[in-house]
Design an enzyme around this catalytic site. Structure first.
Site, PDB file in Angstrom:
ATOM      1  N   TYR A 145       0.837  -1.198   0.000  1.00 39.01           N
ATOM      2  CA  TYR A 145       0.000   0.000   0.000  1.00 39.01           C
ATOM      3  C   TYR A 145       0.875   1.252   0.000  1.00 39.01           C
ATOM      4  O   TYR A 145       1.716   1.434   0.886  1.00 39.01           O
ATOM      5  CB  TYR A 145      -0.880  -0.055   1.252  1.00 39.01           C
ATOM      6  CG  TYR A 145      -1.544   1.222   1.703  1.00 39.01           C
ATOM      7  CD1 TYR A 145      -1.394   1.670   3.016  1.00 39.01           C
ATOM      8  CD2 TYR A 145      -2.367   1.971   0.860  1.00 39.01           C
ATOM      9  CE1 TYR A 145      -2.019   2.827   3.475  1.00 39.01           C
ATOM     10  CE2 TYR A 145      -2.994   3.123   1.309  1.00 39.01           C
ATOM     11  CZ  TYR A 145      -2.811   3.543   2.614  1.00 39.01           C
ATOM     12  OH  TYR A 145      -3.431   4.679   3.061  1.00 39.01           O
ATOM     13  N   ASP A 230      -1.269  -6.165   9.408  1.00 40.47           N
ATOM     14  CA  ASP A 230      -2.329  -5.198   9.161  1.00 40.47           C
ATOM     15  C   ASP A 230      -3.490  -5.977   8.543  1.00 40.47           C
ATOM     16  O   ASP A 230      -3.415  -6.395   7.384  1.00 40.47           O
ATOM     17  CB  ASP A 230      -1.820  -4.088   8.222  1.00 40.47           C
ATOM     18  CG  ASP A 230      -2.865  -3.008   7.976  1.00 40.47           C
ATOM     19  OD1 ASP A 230      -4.072  -3.246   8.234  1.00 40.47           O
ATOM     20  OD2 ASP A 230      -2.482  -1.919   7.515  1.00 40.47           O
ATOM     21  N   ILE A 232      -6.638  -5.035   8.025  1.00 42.08           N
ATOM     22  CA  ILE A 232      -7.718  -4.084   7.737  1.00 42.08           C
ATOM     23  C   ILE A 232      -8.741  -4.635   6.756  1.00 42.08           C
ATOM     24  O   ILE A 232      -9.904  -4.242   6.765  1.00 42.08           O
ATOM     25  CB  ILE A 232      -7.136  -2.739   7.225  1.00 42.08           C
ATOM     26  CG1 ILE A 232      -8.193  -1.647   7.193  1.00 42.08           C
ATOM     27  CG2 ILE A 232      -6.473  -2.923   5.865  1.00 42.08           C
ATOM     28  CD1 ILE A 232      -7.640  -0.280   6.811  1.00 42.08           C
ATOM     29  N   LYS A 272     -12.645  -0.385   5.832  1.00 36.35           N
ATOM     30  CA  LYS A 272     -12.831  -1.216   4.643  1.00 36.35           C
ATOM     31  C   LYS A 272     -13.989  -2.180   4.801  1.00 36.35           C
ATOM     32  O   LYS A 272     -14.847  -2.306   3.933  1.00 36.35           O
ATOM     33  CB  LYS A 272     -11.550  -2.003   4.326  1.00 36.35           C
ATOM     34  CG  LYS A 272     -10.301  -1.147   4.290  1.00 36.35           C
ATOM     35  CD  LYS A 272     -10.307  -0.123   3.173  1.00 36.35           C
ATOM     36  CE  LYS A 272      -9.061   0.737   3.217  1.00 36.35           C
ATOM     37  NZ  LYS A 272      -9.066   1.806   2.214  1.00 36.35           N
TER      38      LYS A 272
END
Lengths: 469, 491
Positions: A145, A230, A232, A272
């Site tokens: 990302y 992570d 998410i 998300k």
């Protein structure tokens, strides 16, 4: 300017990258079905806009939460004053349960180990402040990302050293890639403090395999460093199996309550899964008390609005809602994913096989003029400015092979996705293709005709390597 | 080879920041909070609990706020009236913030400065409360090792907010009670020189106006001279104006924004304001912090940094609606000031009656109480001893001046806007009992025969080093204790 800090004058915020430039172009000329049909379609934004109706209908059925009431009494006043960095207990409990549900209740989360932060952006930065000193490094598998360049490095002074992953094996993290990255950091005189993975991956859309997770745990164990996962996108997994959290593997390996488990930290957010990025809800979960204590204090710099904590604690405490939401959300994401994949396949464009995320990792290597990043950027510019799709070039995600692009699918209506696919088809096929609806063709004709004919001459179709999944 | 202890190993694994004490919470100051948390006062359930007078919160107008919220369901994105906006707001994470939010905040900032200045909504940058705003400003203006000058006494949170993760130093500008803690040119120069000698490049001066913990406001001339001082040195001026609308009585608040127009050739690239809705509107839970800079580059960078602490879009939406309701805002500010004035008067009249001095000031949610005459010795150890007695025996959590980096021991910050009238009365009664006890103890020690005297009739045995002016106080008709011609703080 000499009067500002180095942080203010450097470019480490990363916002000059192509990832953000595409956004800027979109903002200058945003697509609207009615008002601006020739505008740029935003397929560079990993947002989940598919399931708001579920939340809105919950709100309609739960006026107490909606009106800041509890047992008929307005609690606005209490909320207005609530700024305890430990967070609203009911919210943390609900969040812990929700995170557990997202993992099929195969692991449980202790609310006392949760730290609330202003989005995952803040969670990741805070973990850096807690785990690394300026000049230390974290290893990250590529592609990653683009926001990490800002979130992990900018104000913390921490460096990122890439773990190179390639399409040769579906971008999986290998032992040699890990070792290579570690060596690279040492060559650069950087002390490695840990590895950060995104599981499910952004931009790949794949879940990390059990093999990879075992590999990572072995690695961080041997090197005595941290592992940040992570997660998410954990609620965007649209296959019924597939997502394995690192906490599950810790449990399987009977490593809970060991030193290693204290070095594993999870980042989560509701941006998300629930599609609520505006609310700024992030979470750090750690088994290390000192990290929890320090991060909790640091959260003062970005607490979650009490108004938002209250709303979400009510929402997430409703188990009927969460169960139904997760299930329905999955179905819709899969649907949309499949549409994009098949639409791309129809024009000879393949994607990395994925089972999660709000995007596909699209292989356009065969559309590159040459196997270089210059050619990738050239292609990207055409797609943004002429095809009018904002997509994210792999180079902005630090991919080490040119030709890959991240294309998002969950932040637009189905109609808009169709338009985007038609535009792409036109771009790939050139003006010779006549099998499309009159209305779409009209809109795009004048725009693309001249440009496309120029491209046809320059495109070279390379052999694509078979992708190992 | 010496094996590392488990703790040492832990510390090596974590950052120096996480393992250290830069968060400032190990200070004794927090003991008072802990005492309160373990035993919080409640008029019915815990009448002997600790009364929280260490929390600078404005709780006096919560009823007005609640009423507005109930009458405006459209301001919520969750109600039937507002849910049509839910999805647009829920996805809105643009760090520019909702335009209507910025406009409403700019307007509110103007109102709280008596409409004497205009604020540009495009310069409004969000942050995670003023806490986040301060840290962001420090990151933008200073490198690790640089310093900001800060007049003492100052808000203890600055030690964390400005220094912890930024590596920036705070250099005190020492202010004295002898002139009412005003910032003098000599003090500024001395601080600047101290920094130079310590090899700390000074990047700016941070003022809090109205002051925390003093409650005083800077007059126009002083403000101008501060702007000139910083301009001349080519350093930044950061004005924390978080208490802008907490002035009452005759006190006037003059923002730095007003003054820069009056200074010819003012380099406004060096001027920045930190603001928040936590005090003026009593909404600390909503985390609405603002960085307002006259420097375009700082606005840009601070905005990028605001990604680390954006205001929840749900909150932006609510605040935009609320602050656009100008009638409500005008009424709120007016009533808030009246109530603050009233509560302030209740406390100060009560203290006057007990012969306890306080710094005359017309703003803030607290008073700066003078207990120097109760110290055994003029030392900070003595101050801490007195403070522990106040927390654990008198059961009032107040903030000792030492925690605010006050140069002189014996001063305490006492908050008054976070409690109702009855709690205030209870607190005053406890102070009365306490001062009586001190009286009696001191009388026993010095004049054994006098111990039967009623405490409110006797004069304190205190020795006065400084002469003090008799202050023309505000005598509330509600005070149960007759005023006595005793100590007043010198202004």
């Amino acid at each position: 300017m000499g009067i500002l800090s180095r942080k203010a004058t450097c470019n480490t915020h990363g916002q000059d990258s192509s990832y953000f430039l595409g956004w800027e172009e979109y903002e200058k000329n945003p697509y609207d079905e009615v008002k601006n049909p020739d505008g740029i379609i935003q397929t560079g934004l990993a947002e989940n806009q598919l399931s708001f109706d579920l939340i809105e209908s919950w709100l309609a059925k739960n006026p107490e939460a909606a009106n800041f009431e509890r047992e008929g009494q307005s609690i606005f006043r209490e909320l207005a004053l609530f700024q305890d960095y430990h967070g609203l207990p009911s919210f943390k409990n609900a969040m812990a349960d929700f995170m557990s549900e997202n993992r099929g209740n195969r692991v449980s989360f202790d609310p006392k180990k949760l730290v609330l932060t202003a989005g995952a952006t803040s969670a990741n930065e805070t973990l850096m402040f807690c785990l690394a000193d300026p000049g230390d490094a974290f290893l990250l598998p590529t592609p990653y990302y683009p926001g990490f360049d800002r979130d992990l490095k900018w104000r913390t002074g921490v460096e990122i050293v890439p773990i190179q992953c390639t399409s040769a094996n579906g971008f999986r993290i290998t032992k040699s890639a890990l070792e290579e990255a570690y060596k690279q950091a040492q060559k650069l005189n950087l002390k490695v403090k840990g590895v950060l993975i995104t599981n499910p991956s952004n931009p790949l859309g794949t879940t990390t395999t059990r093999t990879e997770l075992n590999r990572l745990l072995d690695f961080v164990s041997r090197k005595n460093i941290h592992l940040i996962s992570d997660e998410i996108y954990s609620g965007t997994v649209f296959t019924s199996t597939g997502f394995i959290s690192v906490l599950e593997v810790l449990k399987e390996k009977k490593l809970e309550n060991t030193d290693v488990s204290k070095r594993v930290h999870i980042v989560y957010s509701l941006s998300k899964d629930l599609g609520l990025p505006g609310f700024r809800v992030g979470v750090i979960y750690s088994n290390d008390d000192i990290v929890v204590a320090a991060a909790t204090k640091m959260s003062s710099f970005g607490l979650i609005s009490s108004q938002t904590q209250y709303l979400l604690s009510a929402l997430l405490s409703d188990k009927n809602f969460t169960k139904n939401y997760l299930k329905e959300n999955q179905i819709r994401l899969k649907n949309r994913h499949d549409k994009l994949v098949s639409g791309l396949e129809a024009v000879g464009i393949e994607c990395l096989k994925s089972n999660a995320g709000l995007f596909c990792w699209v292989d356009m290597r065969h559309l590159l003029r040459s196997n270089t990043f210059e050619a990738e950027i050239e292609l990207w510019k055409k797609i943004v400015y002429e095809v009018k799709l904002n997509i994210s070039p792999g180079s902005s995600c630090h991919c080490n092979e040119p030709g890959w692009f991240r294309v998002c699918f969950a932040n637009m209506s189905e109609e808009t996705l169709k338009v985007a696919l038609i535009r792409l088809k036109m771009f790939v096929d050139g003006p010779s293709s006549t099998t499309r609806s009159q209305s779409e063709h009209q809109r795009l004709k004048t725009l693309t005709k001249m440009k496309v004919s120029n491209w046809v001459l320059r495109l070279s179709f390379q052999d694509r390597e078979p992708e190992e999944r | 080879m010496v094996a590392l202890t488990a703790e040492k190993q832990d510390q090596n694994l974590l950052s120096r920041m996480a393992a250290g004490d830069g968060h400032g919470e190990k200070s004794a100051y927090f003991d008072g909070w802990k005492a309160y948390e373990e035993n919080p006062f409640h008029p019915i359930d815990r009448p002997d609990g600790v009364i929280q007078m260490g929390l600078a919160e404005n709780q006096l107008c919560g009823d007005l706020m609640r009423k507005w919220v109930l009458e405006h369901p459209e301001a919520s994105i969750c109600t039937a009236e507002g849910v049509n906006q839910f999805s647009d707001i829920a996805i809105f994470q643009d760090y520019h913030g909702l335009p209507e939010f910025r406009q409403a905040v700019a307007k509110f900032m103007e109102k709280t400065r008596n409409n004497k200045v205009k604020f540009d909504p495009d310069r409004i940058v969000m942050s995670g409360g003023a806490t986040g705003a301060h840290e962001t400003v420090a990151f933008c203006l200073a490198n690790p090792g640089d310093g900001f000058l800060v007049p003492t006494p100052y808000y203890p949170g600055f030690d964390r907010d400005l220094r912890w993760r930024t590596g920036v130093n705070l250099v005190p500008v020492t202010c004295h009670s002898s002139n009412g803690f005003k910032i003098t040119a000599e003090a500024l120069d001395a601080a600047y020189e101290n920094a130079r000698v310590s090899n700390i490049p000074v990047k700016g001066l941070l003022i809090t106006n109205p002051s925390n913990p003093l409650g005083t406001t800077l007059d126009r001339d002083c403000l101008k001279s501060l702007v000139k001082f910083t301009n001349d040195k080519g350093i930044h001026l950061i004005a924390d104006e978080i208490y802008a609308a907490t002035t009452f009585g005759e006190s006037e608040f003059i923002s730095v924004a007003e003054v820069i127009d009056e200074i010819p050739d003012c380099n406004t690239d060096l001027i920045h304001i930190v603001y928040s809705l936590s005090k003026d509107m009593g909404l600390p839970g909503l985390r609405v912090g603002i960085v307002y800079s006259y420097n375009d580059r700082v606005v840009q960078i601070a905005r990028k940094m605001s990604s680390f602490g954006l205001v929840s879009s749900q909150t932006q939406h609510l605040i935009a609606k609320m602050l656009s309701d100008e009638d409500f805002v005008d009424e709120f500010i007016r009533k808030s000031k009246l109530r603050l004035a009233e509560r302030h008067a209740e406390l100060t009249t009560g203290l006057d009656g007990l012969g306890i001095g306080w710094l005359k000031a017309g703003a803030g949610l607290f008073i700066w109480m003078d207990l120097r005459n109760l110290l055994k010795t003029a030392t900070f150890d003595s101050e801490m001893e007195l403070w522990r007695v106040i927390v654990h025996k008198v059961k009032l959590n107040v903030s000792p001046g030492g925690s605010c980096h006050c140069h002189e021991p014996g001063w305490f910050r006492v908050c008054f806007a976070n409690m109702d009238y009855q709690t205030m009365e209870t607190a005053l009664e406890r102070i009365r009992v306490f001062t009586c006890q001190i009286e009696e103890e001191s009388l026993i020690l010095t004049k054994p025969m006098a111990k039967k005297k009623k405490c409110w009739q006797s004069s304190l045995r205190l020795s006065f080093k400084d002469t003090r002016r008799f202050e023309e106080g505000f005598f509330s008709p509600h005070s149960p204790v007759p005023p006595s011609p005793l100590v007043r703080a010198q202004i």
